[in-house]
Motif scaffolding. Structure first.
Motif, PDB file in Angstrom:
ATOM      1  N   ALA A 289      21.255   8.783  -6.347  1.00  0.00           N
ATOM      2  CA  ALA A 289      21.635  10.200  -6.247  1.00  0.00           C
ATOM      3  C   ALA A 289      22.921  10.471  -7.021  1.00  0.00           C
ATOM      4  O   ALA A 289      23.053  11.504  -7.701  1.00  0.00           O
ATOM      5  CB  ALA A 289      21.794  10.593  -4.782  1.00  0.00           C
ATOM      6  N   ILE A 290      23.875   9.551  -6.939  1.00  0.00           N
ATOM      7  CA  ILE A 290      25.129   9.711  -7.682  1.00  0.00           C
ATOM      8  C   ILE A 290      24.882   9.594  -9.179  1.00  0.00           C
ATOM      9  O   ILE A 290      25.392  10.402  -9.976  1.00  0.00           O
ATOM     10  CB  ILE A 290      26.159   8.676  -7.202  1.00  0.00           C
ATOM     11  N   ARG A 291      24.115   8.615  -9.587  1.00  0.00           N
ATOM     12  CA  ARG A 291      23.820   8.443 -11.011  1.00  0.00           C
ATOM     13  C   ARG A 291      23.086   9.660 -11.563  1.00  0.00           C
ATOM     14  O   ARG A 291      23.370  10.116 -12.680  1.00  0.00           O
ATOM     15  CB  ARG A 291      23.007   7.164 -11.233  1.00  0.00           C
ATOM     16  N   LYS A 292      22.153  10.182 -10.805  1.00  0.00           N
ATOM     17  CA  LYS A 292      21.422  11.376 -11.250  1.00  0.00           C
ATOM     18  C   LYS A 292      22.360  12.561 -11.425  1.00  0.00           C
ATOM     19  O   LYS A 292      22.254  13.324 -12.403  1.00  0.00           O
ATOM     20  CB  LYS A 292      20.298  11.720 -10.262  1.00  0.00           C
ATOM     21  N   ALA A 293      23.300  12.726 -10.491  1.00  0.00           N
ATOM     22  CA  ALA A 293      24.256  13.823 -10.580  1.00  0.00           C
ATOM     23  C   ALA A 293      25.130  13.705 -11.814  1.00  0.00           C
ATOM     24  O   ALA A 293      25.609  14.719 -12.358  1.00  0.00           O
ATOM     25  CB  ALA A 293      25.113  13.868  -9.318  1.00  0.00           C
ATOM     26  N   LEU A 294      25.335  12.479 -12.300  1.00  0.00           N
ATOM     27  CA  LEU A 294      26.155  12.242 -13.486  1.00  0.00           C
ATOM     28  C   LEU A 294      25.351  12.244 -14.771  1.00  0.00           C
ATOM     29  O   LEU A 294      25.899  12.026 -15.862  1.00  0.00           O
ATOM     30  CB  LEU A 294      26.891  10.900 -13.346  1.00  0.00           C
ATOM     31  N   GLY A 295      24.050  12.438 -14.665  1.00  0.00           N
ATOM     32  CA  GLY A 295      23.192  12.425 -15.841  1.00  0.00           C
ATOM     33  C   GLY A 295      22.933  11.040 -16.381  1.00  0.00           C
ATOM     34  O   GLY A 295      22.576  10.886 -17.561  1.00  0.00           O
ATOM     35  N   MET A 296      23.087  10.031 -15.520  1.00  0.00           N
ATOM     36  CA  MET A 296      22.857   8.644 -15.926  1.00  0.00           C
ATOM     37  C   MET A 296      21.423   8.243 -15.580  1.00  0.00           C
ATOM     38  O   MET A 296      20.818   8.806 -14.661  1.00  0.00           O
ATOM     39  CB  MET A 296      23.843   7.710 -15.212  1.00  0.00           C
ATOM     40  N   PRO A 297      20.870   7.246 -16.259  1.00  0.00           N
ATOM     41  CA  PRO A 297      19.531   6.756 -15.889  1.00  0.00           C
ATOM     42  C   PRO A 297      19.550   6.280 -14.442  1.00  0.00           C
ATOM     43  O   PRO A 297      20.508   5.662 -13.991  1.00  0.00           O
ATOM     44  CB  PRO A 297      19.305   5.594 -16.858  1.00  0.00           C
ATOM     45  N   HIS A 298      18.455   6.578 -13.733  1.00  0.00           N
ATOM     46  CA  HIS A 298      18.424   6.204 -12.326  1.00  0.00           C
ATOM     47  C   HIS A 298      17.086   5.568 -11.957  1.00  0.00           C
ATOM     48  O   HIS A 298      16.869   5.221 -10.818  1.00  0.00           O
ATOM     49  CB  HIS A 298      18.694   7.416 -11.433  1.00  0.00           C
TER      50      HIS A 298
END
Length: 298
Positions: A289-298
């Motif tokens: 969820a944090i990675r998605k919020a940062l636009g990182m691959p998840h």
């Protein structure tokens, strides 16, 4: 399970996240620790007015998590030290962490308006420190636990605070992505829950009404600072009794009704404390969820 959660997790990871584990207790949370920060930076003169920077190895620019601890707005239940557990795990993912300490209601200057002014000052210092530390403030998410969830949800709405308020800032650093871990954010509608869970009255957190400020929620209550263009992910343990899933769903409904976007993730078999422990199976749901919020691959 929501489509948002399904999108975050491949089947194998989701299966692992559901593995049985004893829910963490308060003593387990208080025992959490993590690596030392890269730097400690003061944003004020009081002992609690500082932030810890966890800077990943290598060259930036790095996405940034603003991390705000909970503890029922009091010094009694730990705080920034326990959040180093999560901060260290995020830094290992290539994410810079701005781990914020602040004055709580039982410290000089804490409560209203001091605690909120500390959030302003901590974010102002982050903005001033970004270039020197290769921090990418175009990729930023605020993550808060419990009382810290209230504060990060408030951060999202800072631009809507009335100009008459001592908490007004003309051009605050925009933070549109919010992850609230067991947040106690709705000061008006969750007064009974905040009292029963933390022993806190509205006056501790929002001040007292007066002729110049008849509505104490206009500048303190995240639920009244929407819509603000934010996306909030409310993550709470299935067994969380401090901030139960019902509170997350109710806030999400209010945010959506106002025009913002909000999603709820319920952590299977988790308590109020699994939400912030990198060693907990719940981290397999929190991290994507944090990675998605940062636009990182998840």
């Amino acid at each position: 399970m929501t489509p948002f959660l399904r999108a975050l997790l491949p089947a194998a990871l989701l299966s692992a996240s559901l593995a049985a584990a004893a829910p963490m207790k308060l003593a387990d949370y208080l025992a959490l620790s993590g690596p030392a920060p890269t730097a400690k930076l003061a944003y004020g003169s009081a002992p609690s007015q500082y932030a810890e920077l966890f800077r990943p190895a290598g060259a930036g620019p790095f996405p940034v998590v603003v991390l705000v601890h909970g503890g029922c707005w009091t010094i009694k239940f730990g705080g920034i030290g326990q959040m180093r557990n999560l901060a260290g795990a995020l830094a290992a993912q290539g994410i810079a962490v701005w781990n914020v300490e602040y004055r709580r209601v039982d410290e000089d200057g804490g409560g209203y308006p001091g605690t909120y002014q500390d959030m302003h000052a901590a974010l102002d210092l982050l903005e001033r420190s970004a270039t020197a530390n290769q921090l990418d403030l175009s990729r930023i998410v605020a993550v808060g636990h419990s009382a810290g969830g209230q504060l990060v949800q408030w951060i999202a709405g800072r631009a809507k605070i009335p100009a008459s308020s001592p908490l007004h800032r003309a051009h605050p650093l925009p933070v549109r992505e919010i992850v609230s871990l067991g947040g106690l954010a709705d000061l008006r509608n969750e007064r009974a829950l905040i009292q029963s869970s933390c022993g806190r009255d509205t006056a501790d957190l929002a001040g007292l009404p007066g002729p110049a400020r008849p509505n104490v929620f206009a500048d303190t209550n995240a639920a009244e600072l929407v819509p603000n263009g934010s996306h909030t992910v409310l993550i709470t343990g299935e067994l969380d009794t401090v901030s139960p899933p019902r509170a997350a769903r109710d806030y999400a409904a209010r945010a959506r009704a106002a025009g913002d976007t909000a999603d709820v993730i319920v952590l299977p078999g988790a308590s109020h404390y699994d939400e912030v422990a990198a060693s907990s199976p719940s981290f397999k749901l929190v991290l994507p969820a944090i990675r998605k919020a940062l636009g990182m691959p998840h």
